[in-house]
Design a protein around this motif. Structure first.
Motif, PDB file in Angstrom:
ATOM      1  N   LEU A 138      14.486 -21.107  51.651  1.00  0.00           N
ATOM      2  CA  LEU A 138      13.147 -20.902  51.111  1.00  0.00           C
ATOM      3  C   LEU A 138      12.589 -19.527  51.478  1.00  0.00           C
ATOM      4  N   VAL A 139      12.892 -19.049  52.686  1.00  0.00           N
ATOM      5  CA  VAL A 139      12.462 -17.697  53.069  1.00  0.00           C
ATOM      6  C   VAL A 139      13.214 -16.658  52.242  1.00  0.00           C
ATOM      7  N   ALA A 140      14.512 -16.904  51.980  1.00  0.00           N
ATOM      8  CA  ALA A 140      15.317 -15.968  51.190  1.00  0.00           C
ATOM      9  C   ALA A 140      14.852 -15.887  49.744  1.00  0.00           C
ATOM     10  N   ALA A 141      14.068 -16.866  49.299  1.00  0.00           N
ATOM     11  CA  ALA A 141      13.575 -16.871  47.924  1.00  0.00           C
ATOM     12  C   ALA A 141      12.192 -16.247  47.790  1.00  0.00           C
ATOM     13  N   ARG A 142      11.628 -15.779  48.883  1.00  0.00           N
ATOM     14  CA  ARG A 142      10.282 -15.202  48.838  1.00  0.00           C
ATOM     15  C   ARG A 142      10.311 -13.791  48.276  1.00  0.00           C
ATOM     16  N   ASP A 143       9.242 -13.442  47.577  1.00  0.00           N
ATOM     17  CA  ASP A 143       9.138 -12.096  47.002  1.00  0.00           C
ATOM     18  C   ASP A 143       8.616 -11.078  48.006  1.00  0.00           C
ATOM     19  N   ASP A 144       7.945 -11.555  49.059  1.00  0.00           N
ATOM     20  CA  ASP A 144       7.330 -10.625  50.003  1.00  0.00           C
ATOM     21  C   ASP A 144       8.260 -10.238  51.153  1.00  0.00           C
ATOM     22  N   VAL A 145       9.356 -10.955  51.337  1.00  0.00           N
ATOM     23  CA  VAL A 145      10.302 -10.634  52.407  1.00  0.00           C
ATOM     24  C   VAL A 145      11.385  -9.712  51.855  1.00  0.00           C
ATOM     25  N   GLN A 189       4.711 -20.355  56.771  1.00  0.00           N
ATOM     26  CA  GLN A 189       3.670 -19.328  56.768  1.00  0.00           C
ATOM     27  C   GLN A 189       4.241 -18.017  57.269  1.00  0.00           C
ATOM     28  N   VAL A 190       4.068 -16.974  56.486  1.00  0.00           N
ATOM     29  CA  VAL A 190       4.551 -15.638  56.833  1.00  0.00           C
ATOM     30  C   VAL A 190       3.363 -14.694  56.924  1.00  0.00           C
ATOM     31  N   ASP A 191       3.316 -13.911  57.986  1.00  0.00           N
ATOM     32  CA  ASP A 191       2.263 -12.911  58.161  1.00  0.00           C
ATOM     33  C   ASP A 191       2.703 -11.635  57.443  1.00  0.00           C
ATOM     34  N   GLU A 192       2.155 -11.404  56.265  1.00  0.00           N
ATOM     35  CA  GLU A 192       2.587 -10.265  55.450  1.00  0.00           C
ATOM     36  C   GLU A 192       2.331  -8.924  56.136  1.00  0.00           C
ATOM     37  N   SER A 193       1.372  -8.885  57.062  1.00  0.00           N
ATOM     38  CA  SER A 193       1.062  -7.629  57.742  1.00  0.00           C
ATOM     39  C   SER A 193       2.186  -7.209  58.679  1.00  0.00           C
TER      40      SER A 193
END
Length: 338
Positions: A138-145, A189-193
């Motif tokens: 699921l993390v590997a599918a994120r657009d922000d990572v 939850q990912v901290d985009e900062s």
């Protein structure tokens, strides 16, 4: 046309895909693929489409070499146009080294690469592998990572900031000098900062990852001969774990002469701290001035794993020693705090 993300899963080896045998847990080709195929949780609409490649032979991470890091990086780089993200399943013993190396080798990939594994095999009742694999996918599918991460337990960590902190716990990895990028609880939850931004440029991998680099931990009474052996040919680099903020016994003239002689031969010496929560700035203390004069460069708050992998990669890329020293002290993949 389906809009599901496509994730490439490279099963390099490790406990997560092992099977119980009469001799204990052992790698069995095809077993992990069967476990994923038979797990309904990994085939719901919310989960990306998975393509699994099992390496042959499967690698026990205790036997991992820099050449294995390069093999994984090449595998990912050649598929960068065909997948939205990548998951690397790996043994825990050297996972932090591999995650660190991939961060340097794949700078410029601009896609998520998530390294994970487990303490208990996927097919065993109390396995932590199911949750680790699902979170990683699921993390590997994120657009922000857009960087190399390590997912284990509830933590989403920057790959080149990690250390293995437990041999048996489900929260087996820590990031001592950088807070987690995110947490996997009721929600992911990912901290985009805290994430790295877009990476520009192509992935330029070296032909080989074979630069000989040694690792030496300083201890009271360490003889200069040990340092001399660590810097002797064919060594091109050395990571020294110093005390506290990077101090060495500078009253030992033989040690300093050995460092200086190695620097004259082009051996690059990087100094990191023995303290898990530590920072080495050789300009901070007068006692470190002899180290600077002897050609050593401080690794700031890099982990030992990241410093070692970084030096191997930089020397293998063909830079001259002065450029390697400059790059070693520079932030290339979020591995240090300038």
């Amino acid at each position: 046309m389906s809009d599901r993300k496509r994730i490439y899963v490279a099963y390099v080896g490790g406990t997560i895909g092992m099977k119980s045998t009469e001799s204990g847990y052992a790698p069995v080709p095809g077993h992990l693929t069967e476990q994923v195929r038979d797990n309904p949780q990994l085939h719901t609409a919310e989960v990306p489409e998975l393509s699994i490649c099992e390496y042959a032979p499967l690698l026990d991470s205790a036997n991992a070499l820099p050449a294995d890091w390069l093999r994984i990086a090449r595998d990912i780089a050649t598929r960068r146009q065909h997948y939205d993200g990548f998951v690397v399943l790996h043994g825990t013993d050297t996972m932090a080294y591999t995650a660190s190396a991939l961060a340097f080798l794949l700078r410029g990939l601009d896609k998520p690469v998530v390294v994970t594994g487990s303490q208990i095999p996927l097919g065993v009742l109390r396995s932590d592998g199911r949750q680790n694999l699902l979170t990683a996918v699921l993390v590997a599918a994120r657009d922000d990572v857009r960087e190399v991460c390590l997912v284990f337990g509830s933590h989403i960590l920057r790959g080149c900031r990690t250390v293995k902190s437990s041999a048996s716990g489900f929260e087996a990895f820590a990031s001592p000098n950088l807070p987690p990028l995110g947490m996997a609880g009721v929600q992911i939850q990912v901290d985009e900062s805290r994430l790295l931004g877009h990476a520009s440029g192509a992935v330029g991998l070296p032909m080989d990852l074979d630069a000989p680099v040694n690792l030496l931990r300083v201890y009271p009474g360490m003889p200069a001969g040990l340092l001399e052996a660590a810097m002797a040919p064919p060594a091109r680099g050395l990571i020294v774990e110093g005390y506290g903020a990077g101090t060495l016994p500078t009253h030992d003239a033989a040690l300093l002469r050995t460092l200086a002689a190695g620097a004259e031969r082009g051996v690059v010496v990087g100094v990191v701290s023995q303290c898990v929560d530590g920072r080495v700035d050789l300009n901070a203390y007068a006692t470190s001035q002899p180290l600077i004069e002897a050609g050593a460069v401080g690794g700031l708050d890099m982990t030992t794993e990241a410093a070692y992998a970084k030096l191997v990669v930089l020397l293998s890329e063909g830079h001259d020693p002065d450029e390697v020293r400059r790059l070693f002290a520079s932030d290339l993949a979020g591995e240090l705090t300038v």
